[in-house]
Design an enzyme around this catalytic site. Structure first.
Site, PDB file in Angstrom:
ATOM      1  N   ALA A 152       0.842  -1.200   0.000  1.00 47.91           N
ATOM      2  CA  ALA A 152       0.000   0.000   0.000  1.00 47.91           C
ATOM      3  C   ALA A 152       0.876   1.248   0.000  1.00 47.91           C
ATOM      4  O   ALA A 152       1.917   1.282   0.659  1.00 47.91           O
ATOM      5  CB  ALA A 152      -0.904   0.007   1.232  1.00 47.91           C
ATOM      6  N   LYS A 153       0.443   2.253  -0.740  1.00 47.40           N
ATOM      7  CA  LYS A 153       1.133   3.550  -0.699  1.00 47.40           C
ATOM      8  C   LYS A 153       0.506   4.327   0.461  1.00 47.40           C
ATOM      9  O   LYS A 153      -0.367   5.173   0.282  1.00 47.40           O
ATOM     10  CB  LYS A 153       0.991   4.282  -2.026  1.00 47.40           C
ATOM     11  CG  LYS A 153       1.985   5.428  -2.210  1.00 47.40           C
ATOM     12  CD  LYS A 153       1.948   5.961  -3.628  1.00 47.40           C
ATOM     13  CE  LYS A 153       2.891   7.135  -3.823  1.00 47.40           C
ATOM     14  NZ  LYS A 153       4.312   6.763  -3.705  1.00 47.40           N
TER      15      LYS A 153
END
Length: 288
Positions: A152-153
């Site tokens: 995930a960013k």
């Protein structure tokens, strides 16, 4: 001085004046880092890989167990309109989604999900006159997939990137090269890394860090150009013996690496070729 910019920011479905786009001091994400974001570039008024970025924003939110209340298509429209309203052609865009200020505890399930997109004029991530990137070895390592939502960013995951880049810049480097929890080469603080050896392009396996959109674009360009390509776990001695090294990212684009620690590198033909192909792609609207 980004806080002094003028123009509009899209926030929760509305365009508001830049200086009025504010959040409360008790915003959950400000305290616990439970937000996600994207970094996008616009060239000649067109946002590169826009829909792919907004889908990744949704995917990142899903990995953090929350849902963005605007569809990918709505985010696409808002971003395009924002560029027009701010009269921007070459720009950087920052979509971000976070938890609001309704409650403050470790849990965020009772907090609203807020969304904003900012856009501003952007030239280069690095000084225009630089000849290449100098990297130091980072102290912090990328965690295992069972320790953090590594794909995930997510806002909170960048604290070790901040610490590493601060240290690098304080010592005269541009960035830090980080290993993963096993000791393999991972990435820089906000960019993926590639190396070339005997005409073959290599990049670390993205199994515990973000598989960047620019990374995937460069791989596609290399394969379309019949450049031999291998994705594998790389160790430090392999990258230090490389003929060429470069980094990739939406902000960084394609940047040659001329130093890692004390090891020097030349800017090679494969790097120059792929940088040129990437520039033509993003500025000319050619599909990867």
């Amino acid at each position: 001085m980004l806080d002094k910019n003028s123009g509009l920011i899209w926030i929760d479905g509305e365009f508001v004046a830049w200086e009025e786009a504010r959040i409360h001091i008790l915003t959950h994400t400000f305290h616990y880092g439970s937000g996600v974001f994207e970094g996008e570039r616009a060239y000649n008024g067109k946002i590169f890989k826009m829909t792919e970025h907004h889908q990744r924003l949704h995917d990142s939110a899903g990995m953090l167990d929350f849902k963005i209340p605007y569809s990918v298509e709505e985010l696409d429209r808002a971003s395009e309109e924002l560029l027009k309203l701010n009269h921007l052609s070459d720009a950087y865009l920052r979509p971000v989604a976070w938890h609001g200020s309704e409650t403050l505890s470790v849990s965020s399930i009772r907090n609203s999900v807020r969304v904003a997109i900012a856009a501003w004029k952007w030239d280069s991530y690095f000084p225009a006159d630089h000849k290449g990137i100098k990297l130091m070895w980072g102290k912090w390592v990328r965690p295992a997939p069972n320790m953090s939502p590594v794909h995930a960013k997510a806002n909170g995951q960048y604290i070790i990137s901040t610490l590493s880049k601060n240290k690098a810049e304080s010592l005269g480097f541009h960035d830090a090269l980080m290993l993963d929890y096993r000791g393999y080469i991972a990435e820089c603080t906000g960019a993926n890394i590639f190396m070339v050896k005997n005409g073959i392009l290599y990049t670390p396996t993205a199994d515990c860090f973000l598989n960047g959109i620019t990374r995937k674009t460069i791989i596609a360009l290399a394969q379309a150009s019949h450049i031999p390509f291998i994705e594998k776990h790389l160790i430090a001695s392999e990258i230090l013996s490389a003929d060429e090294v470069f980094i990739t990212g939406s902000a960084a684009e394609v940047q040659p690496v001329i130093q890692i620690g004390e090891q020097q590198f030349e800017q090679g033909k494969v790097t120059q070729f792929l940088a040129s192909k990437y520039k033509n792609l993003v500025t000319g609207g050619i599909n990867a």
